[in-house]
Structures are given as structure tokens and as C-alpha cells.
Design an enzyme around this catalytic site. Sequence first.
Site, short mmCIF file in Angstrom:
data_model
loop_
_atom_site.label_atom_id
_atom_site.label_comp_id
_atom_site.label_asym_id
_atom_site.label_seq_id
_atom_site.Cartn_x
_atom_site.Cartn_y
_atom_site.Cartn_z
N PRO A 167 58.93 14.30 59.28
CA PRO A 167 58.58 14.48 60.70
C PRO A 167 58.71 15.95 61.08
CG PRO A 167 60.79 13.54 60.52
CD PRO A 167 60.26 13.64 59.12
N ASP A 341 62.02 20.22 59.50
CA ASP A 341 62.19 18.81 59.16
C ASP A 341 63.15 18.21 60.19
OD1 ASP A 341 62.81 16.32 58.14
OD2 ASP A 341 63.09 17.02 56.08
N HIS A 342 62.60 17.40 61.10
CA HIS A 342 63.40 16.91 62.22
C HIS A 342 64.45 15.89 61.78
CE1 HIS A 342 64.33 17.05 66.30
NE2 HIS A 342 63.19 16.70 66.87
N ARG A 343 64.38 15.41 60.55
CA ARG A 343 65.42 14.51 60.04
C ARG A 343 66.71 15.29 59.80
NH1 ARG A 343 62.34 12.40 54.80
NH2 ARG A 343 62.28 14.69 54.62
N ILE A 345 67.08 18.87 60.92
CA ILE A 345 67.27 20.00 61.84
C ILE A 345 66.87 19.58 63.24
CG2 ILE A 345 66.61 22.37 62.38
CD1 ILE A 345 65.98 22.72 59.38
#
Length: 369
Positions: A167, A341-343, A345
Amino acid sequence: MSNANAPAASPSARKLAEEKGIDLASISGTGPAGKITKADVENAPAGTPQPSPDTSAPADEAPAPDDAIAASPLAKRIAAQKGLDLSTIKGSGPGGRIVKADVENAEPGGSGGAAPSSSPANSAAPDTKSPSAMPMDGLEAPFEVQALNGVRKVIARRLTEAKQTIPHIYLSVDVHLDALLTLRGELNASLEADGVKLSVNDLLIKALARALMRVPACNVSFQGDDMHRYSRADISVAVAAPSGLITPIIRNADGKGVSEISSEMKGLAAKARDGKLQAHEFQGGTASLSNLGMFGIKHFDAVINPPQGMILAVGAGEQRPYIVENSVQQATVMSVTGSFDHRAIDGADGAQLMQAFKDLVEKPMGLLA
């Protein structure tokens, strides 16, 4: 018009006989009451063409000029639809008779002049290796097939994986570049005797590495149920090579001087262009930098290089109106976008990294500490 004297035959038998140019009267039927079946037509020997059209037909049924050419009725109908001149087509049926397949495989260019229809499903497969062999059917441009090399296959697999499983969150800032350009000029003047010439990209590599040390929450990678947080910044730098995009790594970039980064980057880029990089020189890395500013690209969003947690996309420095010391002035400004990477950060952490990078570029003496 139907023919009362025509032998009894099933519809599928009539259709097949028409396609093959076979006269039903020459076939003995094996169906009920001597009816001709599809199997009878399939088993019929070659050399049984249909008789020529009856030239004594009434005026309203007078044959068209193409009827003087030996061709099955179905072949004539398809030729008319495709605008083909039957006189230019060589028949493959009994006695040189033109059948359905001959017309379907023929290319336009006869005297008919009508636009061709879509390439039929039963037409012969073209040689996809040669552009000249592609069907000029008006729907698809000529092309040639090129097999993917090993590097391109890896790029395709990894980038597909990145876009499908990571994501992405994108954060952009505008960076005032003039102070960095001034420092670069001064450094190059002082290092000229040593044969060192720094590029803007060399300084940006250092700025990203130092920013990652200031915001360690972004120097990470997502690893399923775990997350790896790195204690140094190994910066993967995108380089265009003949075999495809590759990312040689400046390891421990936060701990190296800008002249060392510059020399190492020049060597790695040359090896990448010559296809001589060793695996350890491009595998790994904790974050990536991709700079398309030299092509005049103002802004773009880069795809994360898994399993890394972020990549920085750098656009061109250009003259823009910019607020400097509370007044609008003309300044050299570049747009920079971080993909995270929103998982692993959060947006706030990514924003802090972008702010740290901006501060280091706009106050570049911090790069020399």
C-alpha cells in the site's frame, strides 16, 4: 433460390459441401432415405466440384462478373464482404476452385477496394517475429516479438509484486536548490586538483542517507509479522542500463563523505551500463533514490523496490517564483516525492523524513559534518 432437384442433405452437410466446393449430387447419402449427412461430405473424395452456375437463369438472377471464376458461393460471399478481387486469389480446392479458406487467408489489395473486415479466426497465424509478416488489417500496427531478458523479467515480477502487495503512500515537497548548487560549485573548485567532480545526485544521495538517520522510523522494511529497522543507510540508486533498470547500492552512505560517494557512484554506474555489476553490488539496500531530473521531468511517483520501505523520486531543478526570506523571488526549485510502504511507515513519519531531506538540501553544510 432453392433447387427442387437438389439431393436431400442435412443443413450441416450442405454448409460443409459449400465450404469445400463439393457437388452434393456426386455423393451417395448414408442417412435415412439416402439423405446426405455431414460425414458423407467429409468422406467425399476430392475432384467433385459443384457445377458452374446456370447461365440461363432469369435476368434478375444474372451472375455477377466474379461468377465467371471457379469459386464456391460461400467464398464469393466472403470476398464481396471483404472487398476482394477473386481474380487475384489462387484457389486450393478441386480443380483450382477458390474455397472459403482461400478468401479468408487473402490480403486486401484487389480491385474491390472496400475496407477489410476483422482478421478471421481461422486465418493463418502470421510470423510474429517479422513486422512485414503481420496482417495489415487496419486494426493492429506491425510489430515484432522480443523475448524478455533476465533483468527485465525480474523487474516485471518485482514491480508487479510491489504494486499489488504494497500500500503506497505518496508525500511531496518543493525544495529550494540554490544553496546546494552554490556549495557544489565551491566543493568542485576545491576538489578539481583531485580529479573529483560532484554531481547534484551525489549530494542528494548523502542528503537522503542523513535524513534516514534523523528519522530512523523510515529506514525500515516490512517482513510479514516482523519489521526490520536498519542502523545504517544503504542507498539503492536507480541507473538505466541497456538490459533494463538496475539499482547499484552505496552502502553506509550516511557514514561516507560526498567525494567518496561520488567516486563510488561513478564506478557502479559504469559497471551497470557495461553489465558487469556483481550481485552484492545491487542486492539489498535500505531505501532507494530515483532521479529523472536530467530528462526534464518535473514530478513523478516511483514504485517501491521491495522489501525496502521507501523510495525518493527526484524531479528537475527549474526556475520558479519562490518565497525566500518573506518575499517572492525567482529561485531554483525541484519537486521531490517520497513513496512509502504504509504497512511499515506512518504518514507522519514519512512527512518528517521529507522535511528532514528538505532541510538538509536547503542548508547543505549539514551534509559535510
